[in-house]
Design an enzyme around this catalytic site. Structure first.
Site, PDB file in Angstrom:
ATOM      1  N   ASP A  30      -6.567 -36.880  19.307  1.00 15.53           N
ATOM      2  CA  ASP A  30      -5.980 -36.569  18.003  1.00 15.53           C
ATOM      3  C   ASP A  30      -5.366 -37.834  17.395  1.00 15.53           C
ATOM      4  O   ASP A  30      -4.726 -38.630  18.084  1.00 15.53           O
ATOM      5  CB  ASP A  30      -4.907 -35.472  18.165  1.00 15.53           C
ATOM      6  CG  ASP A  30      -4.576 -34.797  16.856  1.00 15.53           C
ATOM      7  OD1 ASP A  30      -4.939 -33.621  16.686  1.00 15.53           O
ATOM      8  OD2 ASP A  30      -3.967 -35.461  15.980  1.00 15.53           O
ATOM      9  N   ILE A  31      -5.533 -37.973  16.089  1.00 17.80           N
ATOM     10  CA  ILE A  31      -5.043 -39.165  15.392  1.00 17.80           C
ATOM     11  C   ILE A  31      -3.508 -39.177  15.305  1.00 17.80           C
ATOM     12  O   ILE A  31      -2.901 -40.242  15.138  1.00 17.80           O
ATOM     13  CB  ILE A  31      -5.679 -39.239  13.974  1.00 17.80           C
ATOM     14  CG1 ILE A  31      -5.685 -40.663  13.437  1.00 17.80           C
ATOM     15  CG2 ILE A  31      -5.016 -38.280  13.004  1.00 17.80           C
ATOM     16  CD1 ILE A  31      -6.557 -40.853  12.213  1.00 17.80           C
ATOM     17  N   ASN A  87      -5.329 -23.132  16.284  1.00 13.93           N
ATOM     18  CA  ASN A  87      -4.564 -22.764  15.105  1.00 13.93           C
ATOM     19  C   ASN A  87      -5.533 -22.101  14.133  1.00 13.93           C
ATOM     20  O   ASN A  87      -6.583 -22.671  13.815  1.00 13.93           O
ATOM     21  CB  ASN A  87      -3.925 -23.999  14.456  1.00 13.93           C
ATOM     22  CG  ASN A  87      -2.812 -24.577  15.306  1.00 13.93           C
ATOM     23  OD1 ASN A  87      -2.050 -23.838  15.912  1.00 13.93           O
ATOM     24  ND2 ASN A  87      -2.722 -25.902  15.364  1.00 13.93           N
ATOM     25  N   GLY A  93      -0.700 -23.309  10.607  1.00 17.49           N
ATOM     26  CA  GLY A  93      -0.745 -24.732  10.274  1.00 17.49           C
ATOM     27  C   GLY A  93      -2.126 -25.348  10.390  1.00 17.49           C
ATOM     28  O   GLY A  93      -2.268 -26.569  10.470  1.00 17.49           O
ATOM     29  N   HIS A 100     -11.679 -25.996  16.291  1.00 13.78           N
ATOM     30  CA  HIS A 100     -11.223 -27.005  17.250  1.00 13.78           C
ATOM     31  C   HIS A 100     -10.154 -26.424  18.147  1.00 13.78           C
ATOM     32  O   HIS A 100      -9.326 -25.623  17.721  1.00 13.78           O
ATOM     33  CB  HIS A 100     -10.715 -28.277  16.558  1.00 13.78           C
ATOM     34  CG  HIS A 100      -9.698 -28.027  15.493  1.00 13.78           C
ATOM     35  ND1 HIS A 100     -10.027 -27.588  14.234  1.00 13.78           N
ATOM     36  CD2 HIS A 100      -8.342 -28.161  15.500  1.00 13.78           C
ATOM     37  CE1 HIS A 100      -8.926 -27.470  13.509  1.00 13.78           C
ATOM     38  NE2 HIS A 100      -7.880 -27.802  14.258  1.00 13.78           N
ATOM     39  N   HIS A 102      -7.045 -27.506  20.658  1.00 10.98           N
ATOM     40  CA  HIS A 102      -6.157 -28.599  21.054  1.00 10.98           C
ATOM     41  C   HIS A 102      -5.938 -28.507  22.566  1.00 10.98           C
ATOM     42  O   HIS A 102      -5.614 -27.436  23.088  1.00 10.98           O
ATOM     43  CB  HIS A 102      -4.781 -28.475  20.389  1.00 10.98           C
ATOM     44  CG  HIS A 102      -4.795 -28.577  18.892  1.00 10.98           C
ATOM     45  ND1 HIS A 102      -4.322 -29.687  18.221  1.00 10.98           N
ATOM     46  CD2 HIS A 102      -5.216 -27.718  17.931  1.00 10.98           C
ATOM     47  CE1 HIS A 102      -4.438 -29.487  16.910  1.00 10.98           C
ATOM     48  NE2 HIS A 102      -4.976 -28.299  16.716  1.00 10.98           N
TER      49      HIS A 102
HETATM   50  P1  5GP Z   1      -5.085 -28.089  13.024  1.00 14.93           P
HETATM   51  O1  5GP Z   1      -3.694 -28.186  12.464  1.00 14.93           O
HETATM   52  O2  5GP Z   1      -6.113 -27.828  11.962  1.00 14.93           O
HETATM   53  O3  5GP Z   1      -5.174 -27.135  14.173  1.00 14.93           O
HETATM   54  O4  5GP Z   1      -5.371 -29.489  13.681  1.00 14.93           O
HETATM   55  C1  5GP Z   1      -6.054 -30.531  13.063  1.00 14.93           C
HETATM   56  C2  5GP Z   1      -5.765 -31.764  13.867  1.00 14.93           C
HETATM   57  O5  5GP Z   1      -6.683 -32.766  13.485  1.00 14.93           O
HETATM   58  C3  5GP Z   1      -4.363 -32.345  13.679  1.00 14.93           C
HETATM   59  O6  5GP Z   1      -3.671 -32.373  14.920  1.00 14.93           O
HETATM   60  C4  5GP Z   1      -4.619 -33.726  13.104  1.00 14.93           C
HETATM   61  O7  5GP Z   1      -3.710 -34.696  13.583  1.00 14.93           O
HETATM   62  C5  5GP Z   1      -6.041 -34.005  13.551  1.00 14.93           C
HETATM   63  N1  5GP Z   1      -6.788 -34.892  12.681  1.00 14.93           N
HETATM   64  C6  5GP Z   1      -6.853 -34.811  11.318  1.00 14.93           C
HETATM   65  N2  5GP Z   1      -7.652 -35.781  10.835  1.00 14.93           N
HETATM   66  C7  5GP Z   1      -8.082 -36.501  11.920  1.00 14.93           C
HETATM   67  C8  5GP Z   1      -8.950 -37.628  12.055  1.00 14.93           C
HETATM   68  O8  5GP Z   1      -9.478 -38.179  11.085  1.00 14.93           O
HETATM   69  N3  5GP Z   1      -9.167 -38.096  13.319  1.00 14.93           N
HETATM   70  C9  5GP Z   1      -8.592 -37.498  14.415  1.00 14.93           C
HETATM   71  N4  5GP Z   1      -8.872 -38.048  15.605  1.00 14.93           N
HETATM   72  N5  5GP Z   1      -7.785 -36.433  14.315  1.00 14.93           N
HETATM   73  C10 5GP Z   1      -7.531 -35.931  13.086  1.00 14.93           C
END
Ligand code: 5GP
Ligand code: ZN
Length: 114
Positions: A30-31, A87, A93, A100, A102
């Site tokens: 994760d970024i 999520n 969120g 995906h 986590h």
């Molecule tokens: P969500 O909140 O949708 O469950 O999680 C999305 C996740 O994707 C977040 O934890 C966010 O930090 C990660 N994310 C968003 N854009 C990027 C990206 O360009 N590269 C990576 N490696 N992670 C990303």
């Protein structure tokens, strides 16, 4: 290039730090990590989210889980524990519309989550 960020990460058109892959699933760091180990595991095929997941896509989900098991072992989390999270929607969120999971670990994780 697709208009889906994670499809572009799977294809390599958007760079990421790869954590591993198998036939149907891809994993990358994760970024913006919220734990010492924070890996995202995605199906290589575009599936929007759990709400539209269909049984015919079960192989993708199985391989995501298999990959998470291998990554937990590789990062020494199997014994101490870790968390797998989907999520779904605004209240959770969810920000990216490509399924995906986590994988979070490497610290004590609070419960219930915020
Ligand atoms: P969500 O909140 O949708 O469950 O999680 C999305 C996740 O994707 C977040 O934890 C966010 O930090 C990660 N994310 C968003 N854009 C990027 C990206 O360009 N590269 C990576 N490696 N992670 C990303
Ligand atoms: Zn996608």
């Amino acid at each position: 290039m697709s208009d889906c960020l994670f499809c572009n990460i799977v294809s390599g058109e958007v760079p990421s730090k790869s954590a591993g892959e198998n036939e149907l699933a891809f994993a990358f760091f994760d970024i913006a990590p919220v734990a010492p180990i924070h890996i995202l595991i995605v199906p290589k095929k575009h599936i929007e989210n759990i709400n539209v997941f269909e049984i015919k896509e079960a192989d993708s989900l199985s391989q995501m889980v298999k990959l998470s098991q291998e990554l937990a072992s590789e990062h020494n989390l199997t014994e101490r524990g870790y968390r797998l999270v989907f999520n779904v929607g605004d209240d959770a969120g969810n920000t990216v519309s490509h399924l995906h999971m986590h994988l979070l670990g490497g610290r004590r994780l609070g419960w219930p989550p915020g």
